[in-house]
Design an enzyme around this catalytic site. Structure first.
Site, PDB file in Angstrom:
ATOM      1  CD  GLU A 267      36.327  27.911  48.058  1.00  0.00           C
ATOM      2  OE1 GLU A 267      37.237  27.070  47.930  1.00  0.00           O
ATOM      3  OE2 GLU A 267      35.124  27.654  47.860  1.00  0.00           O
TER       4      GLU A 267
ATOM      5  CE1 TYR B 129      16.951  47.185  49.168  1.00  0.00           C
ATOM      6  CE2 TYR B 129      19.253  46.731  48.696  1.00  0.00           C
ATOM      7  CZ  TYR B 129      17.933  46.331  48.702  1.00  0.00           C
ATOM      8  OH  TYR B 129      17.597  45.074  48.259  1.00  0.00           O
TER       9      TYR B 129
END
Ligand code: ZN
Ligand code: ZN
Length: 398
Positions: free
Chosen positions: A378, A303
């Site tokens: 989370e 990339y």
């Protein structure tokens, strides 16, 4: 309903249980690569009641959802990657992977759930969206160049070239809810190479009758290191690492026919990446030729580097400060050397990638991304939902 930071963050926290449920659903069924049918249908179902214009990918399981406000204006693209890794999960969580040998160990399940949450929060404000928001859910970040394929399928053209782009990558290394970014290069560009030096096999006591590829390969290794220190600007990080050398055999005790080198390149500018690709080739071919041998060189471009737009990083910093307090946004002193295919989007659209801390509460040493023990906090996803939303509103407004 207002767009002030406290309201956005409070609403994002209200959505958190739903975001956590979606994340765990994706976490249970991790899919690797470009074809992620379960993940794709889970996202489509999560967006179903939002009345967005949805386009599914052809060569990959992408989901592009478009939110149009009542009036035309700027276009902002928000991106989440959604693929997993070929890793056997060892977290012991009750929602751990149910797929053998696959795990969401890079947090892309969290990225996807956060972006779906942001799509809901922004849709709740649809009447006051001055333009268009594109939600891009991307497969194949982990080495499959999914972002490039989505661009080939029209991501940046089909509904207008975006004016700005934004993506978040979650990290368990930093405390929950902290946001990091930097102007300019933020993640490295990559490449790998394989060099085969072709000599002539022969008796080790009579090297003049053979053409020994081993000293030639050794010269190439040293020349690559010298090249980086002499030909790349001292202020620009560049790494060329030879990761394997293979020639001959311990049993045979003869001069081998060939020597093979493989290695990896990391840089933070596209110009230097392309420069090093040709340098590896030229050094190997010319050093081999000076000794009457041949070199075959294959460079696999990875990339491009992830290069952030300074004005957009400034906007992300202000928005993060507004949401969380000034000391929760930090400018990274240097880029980090992993690579990310959001770079293909940033080659076409000014934008930024930011990192969001999600360290589990009370943990000092953490399992990093790509570890079979990686666990996310989370709660940080509420910040991610609010951040996507606030950044989008800010970038629409500029
Ligand atoms: Zn990763
Ligand atoms: Zn990742």
């Amino acid at each position: 309903m207002t767009d002030d930071p406290e309201t956005l963050l409070r609403e994002a926290r209200t959505l958190l249980p739903e975001v956590v449920r979606l994340r765990r659903q994706i976490h249970r069924y991790p899919e690797v690569g470009l074809t992620l049918p379960h993940t794709q249908s889970t996202i489509v179902a999560a967006l179903a009641d939002l009345n967005l214009e949805i386009t599914l990918g052809k060569q990959l399981s992408s989901v592009v959802a478009v939110l149009d406000g009542p009036s035309p204006g700027r276009t902002v693209l928000l991106r989440a990657d959604m693929d997993a890794l070929k890793i056997q999960e060892a977290t012991g969580l009750d929602y751990a992977s149910e797929v053998d040998g696959a795990m969401h160990a890079c947090g892309h399940d969290g990225h996807t759930a956060m972006l779906a949450g942001a799509a809901r929060l922004l849709t709740m404000r649809r009447d006051r969206i001055p333009g268009r928001i594109i939600f891009a859910f991307q497969p194949g970040e982990e080495g499959y160049a999914g972002a490039r394929l989505m661009i080939e399928e029209g991501l940046l053209d089909r509904c207008g070239v975006p004016d700005a782009a934004f993506a978040i990558h979650i990290t368990p290394r930093h405390s929950s809810g902290e946001v990091f970014s930097r102007p300019g290069p933020v993640m490295a560009g990559a490449g790998t190479f394989k060099i085969v030096i072709k000599g002539r096999a022969g008796h080790p006591a009579e090297p003049h009758n053979a053409l020994d590829p081993i000293p030639i390969a050794s010269e190439v290794v040293l020349a690559l290191q010298t090249y980086v220190t002499r030909r790349v600007k001292a202020f620009e990080p560049a790494v060329v690492t030879v990761t394997a050398i293979q020639a001959g055999s311990h049993e045979l005790g003869a001069i081998p026919e060939t020597a093979t080198l493989t290695g990896t390149i990391r840089v933070v500018s596209e110009e230097t990446r392309l420069h090093l690709f040709s340098a590896v080739r030229e050094l190997a071919v010319n050093i081999a030729s000076a000794h009457g041998a041949q070199a075959e060189v294959v460079v696999e471009p990875g990339y491009p580097p992830v290069v952030n737009d300074p004005a957009i990083v400034e906007a992300v910093g202000e928005v993060s400060g507004g949401l969380l307090g000034k000391d929760h946004f930090r400018l990274m002193p240097t880029p980090i050397m992993p690579s990310e295919d959001f770079s293909y989007i940033l080659q076409r659209v000014p934008g930024a990638m930011a990192f969001l801390g999600a360290r589990p509460e009370g943990q000092v040493t953490v399992a990093d991304v790509h570890s079979p023990q990686m666990i996310l906090n989370e709660d940080a996803m509420a910040v991610g939902v609010a951040l996507h939303t606030a950044v989008a509103l800010r970038l629409l407004d500029r």
